[in-house]
Design a protein around this motif. Structure first.
Motif, PDB file in Angstrom:
ATOM      1  N   PRO A 106     -19.086 -55.499 -64.718  1.00 50.51           N
ATOM      2  CA  PRO A 106     -20.012 -54.390 -64.421  1.00 50.51           C
ATOM      3  C   PRO A 106     -21.451 -54.756 -64.777  1.00 50.51           C
ATOM      4  O   PRO A 106     -22.400 -54.307 -64.139  1.00 50.51           O
ATOM      5  N   ASN A 107     -21.589 -55.610 -65.792  1.00 51.37           N
ATOM      6  CA  ASN A 107     -22.925 -55.982 -66.256  1.00 51.37           C
ATOM      7  C   ASN A 107     -23.662 -56.894 -65.282  1.00 51.37           C
ATOM      8  O   ASN A 107     -24.863 -57.124 -65.425  1.00 51.37           O
ATOM      9  N   ASP A 108     -22.968 -57.425 -64.275  1.00 50.45           N
ATOM     10  CA  ASP A 108     -23.624 -58.292 -63.294  1.00 50.45           C
ATOM     11  C   ASP A 108     -24.644 -57.523 -62.467  1.00 50.45           C
ATOM     12  O   ASP A 108     -25.640 -58.092 -62.028  1.00 50.45           O
ATOM     13  N   ARG A 109     -24.362 -56.269 -62.217  1.00 52.91           N
ATOM     14  CA  ARG A 109     -25.254 -55.421 -61.408  1.00 52.91           C
ATOM     15  C   ARG A 109     -25.703 -56.123 -60.125  1.00 52.91           C
ATOM     16  O   ARG A 109     -26.898 -56.206 -59.815  1.00 52.91           O
ATOM     17  N   GLY A 110     -24.729 -56.669 -59.418  1.00 52.62           N
ATOM     18  CA  GLY A 110     -25.027 -57.277 -58.128  1.00 52.62           C
ATOM     19  C   GLY A 110     -25.269 -58.771 -58.186  1.00 52.62           C
ATOM     20  O   GLY A 110     -25.305 -59.449 -57.157  1.00 52.62           O
ATOM     21  N   TYR A 111     -25.441 -59.321 -59.406  1.00 48.91           N
ATOM     22  CA  TYR A 111     -25.640 -60.771 -59.527  1.00 48.91           C
ATOM     23  C   TYR A 111     -24.362 -61.498 -59.128  1.00 48.91           C
ATOM     24  O   TYR A 111     -23.269 -61.095 -59.530  1.00 48.91           O
ATOM     25  N   ASP A 150     -26.954 -65.636 -55.911  1.00 47.22           N
ATOM     26  CA  ASP A 150     -28.121 -65.687 -56.794  1.00 47.22           C
ATOM     27  C   ASP A 150     -28.164 -67.000 -57.569  1.00 47.22           C
ATOM     28  O   ASP A 150     -29.245 -67.549 -57.812  1.00 47.22           O
TER      29      ASP A 150
END
Lengths: 332, 332
Positions: free
Chosen positions: B245-250, B254
């Motif tokens: 969840p902490n990736d936030r789209g990463y 990237d």
């Protein structure tokens, strides 16, 4: 009052509450706490984009607070290494700033050693991981807290721990202390950010890395000629990795044995450092002395002579005292 | 008949059945299959202790079968690197042996390049992972199988794939092909086993590594000056890591963007290689030529001229043919 700035050079802070809790606890400990403008910034998994985090690093270096404590590690400093103005960081240290953190901060700490031998940062707690814990989660560890407070006042000049392998009675070693997180350290190999330390004391820890991966990295350091050139290796905590059925008994002890089988450098275990609650503060980049008597190891360094004080091994507690002596040994 | 020996230089084979299935399938493909005496040995997680695995490597080198195919990777070659008699391995190649495998085999393949530039091993399937699959698990992948058979006969002299990023139309590059598993390759950095290839074509894959870890390794190669010195980088598969969840789209895109932002070296994607069912055979250590036309990339090399044949792009299938042309493109 000792000024202390919280900053985020790597991963984003998931919940601001942890930073607030850390700031409150640090204020109660007597620090004048400031939170960097980008400490709570976020871009994907990072605490702001690369430019924001780089600018924050330089901003703190220029302001030179007494203490610059990272909120957390994660991943992010690798992206900045080629662009950091190391002379600005060095200047802040010469003006008295103590930079503190571990994990991803290993890249910053050893990158500095690569350029400015003789300057030390502090391998120690992180604001969120240590001072930001809820009471329900156990709050801040007392040894971690006390060791940090002493180190930041300049009083700390040694840490003691129980060596957990044995066979090093009488060992004495002196050299530059360097290292930190094994994975992050190995990610500097071959780059200009690698500190070419010879005759040093290399300390290592890691988390969530299977023992075979720890072994592969230790053997890489050995094959690169790094281990043989050290006065001693000090292993901290290596936990968090799940064993697999295919290990058939293989574990961390075998990884360490594989390293010991190919080097004469003493490889000690039990250093209270790593991704664990109880962690000491260590002057990474500084010159330290190691003494082992029986199982008791002491790692000492020159501190502010006005405040000379040995943490955990005071006047009433000789170097031979054991785990049951009632003192606050950082046993592990 | 082409002689083929199965051997285990790294991790133990968990179930002998997979080796038996592989041996049977390979025999059906026309190989005269032998199983090395220690192929099924076991010590902890390893296929026999270090001495047994080292001896097996040398035993196979001395016997010089037409094909030496590893049963599986895992972890284990790192322990042997300092003790391998590379001239014996080199001699077997000069006598015609094609060594094949991937993953942990990356250490052997690139360690050879570090000493004997010009000699090639084969990055390709593993006996258990590919030829040992049960029918219930889908059996052996057809492209993997056909490409292997052609490569082992000396007929394979090119592989084609659809480049998945775009923007490389007209790209031509020529140089030594090297690389393999990113983590294993990076574990050679700084050691005598690191191949100092300049102007090469570096191919990379990995499995179960979070994109931030992939990025950290790619940036290490960049900071070490490796990427800028290559003619091209070819990325294979990087799968298996769970997002957080902490990736936030990463994500991987990237990580690749972070590498591209700091190098002018073309970084292509879509190479059908890695810990996936469909994988081509590549002459690691050999000189290759890369051509890109539109999205279609061809990686070619000098093969046995008597058997010259282009895999996947034959006479009826021009370099412009797309994913729907009906040919066995190794799309990914």
């Amino acid at each position: 009052m000792t000024s202390l700035t919280l900053f985020s050079p790597a991963g984003a802070v998931p919940k601001a509450d942890a930073v607030k809790r850390a700031a409150k606890r640090l204020a109660q400990l007597g620090f004048e706490v400031a939170i960097d403008a980008d400490a709570l910034s976020r871009q994907q998994r990072f605490a702001g984009d690369d430019a924001a985090r780089l600018t924050a690093l330089h901003r703190i270096a220029d302001a030179a607070p007494s203490v610059a404590l990272a909120t957390r590690g994660g991943y992010g400093l690798t992206r900045l290494l080629d662009q950091i103005d190391w002379s600005r960081i060095a200047s802040s240290i010469e003006r008295g700033t103590r930079w503190v953190g571990y994990s991803d901060l290993t890249a910053l700490q050893n990158g500095l050693i690569a350029r400015h031998k003789g300057l030390a940062m502090w391998s120690g707690p992180l604001a969120c991981d240590d001072f930001g814990r809820t009471e329900a989660d156990g709050g801040v560890d007392e040894i971690t807290r006390d060791c940090f407070v002493e180190a930041m006042s300049g009083a700390l000049e040694a840490v003691g721990f129980r060596e957990t392998t044995g066979g090093f009675d009488g060992l004495e070693a002196r050299g530059r202390l360097w290292g930190g997180n094994l994975t992050v350290l190995c990610s500097l190999l071959g780059t200009p950010h690698w500190p070419k330390v010879r005759g040093g004391l290399l300390f290592l820890e890691d988390v969530n890395e299977h023992p075979y991966r720890v072994e592969r990295m230790l053997l890489q350091l050995q094959q690169a000629g790094v281990i043989d050139n050290q006065a001693a290796v000090l292993l901290g905590d290596f936990s968090g990795a799940a064993k697999t059925p295919n290990d058939r008994g293989y574990g961390l002890k075998d990884a360490i044995a594989a390293l010991r089988a190919c080097t004469k450098t003493p490889v000690l275990t039990g250093l209270p450092f790593g991704h664990v609650r109880t962690k000491v503060c260590l002057p990474v980049g500084g010159t330290v002395e190691l003494y082992v008597q029986g199982r008791e190891a002491i790692l000492g360094w020159q501190s502010d002579p006005r405040l000379a004080h040995v943490h955990e091994h005071g006047d009433d507690c000789g170097p031979d005292c054991g785990p049951d002596c009632g003192h606050d040994h950082a046993h592990h």
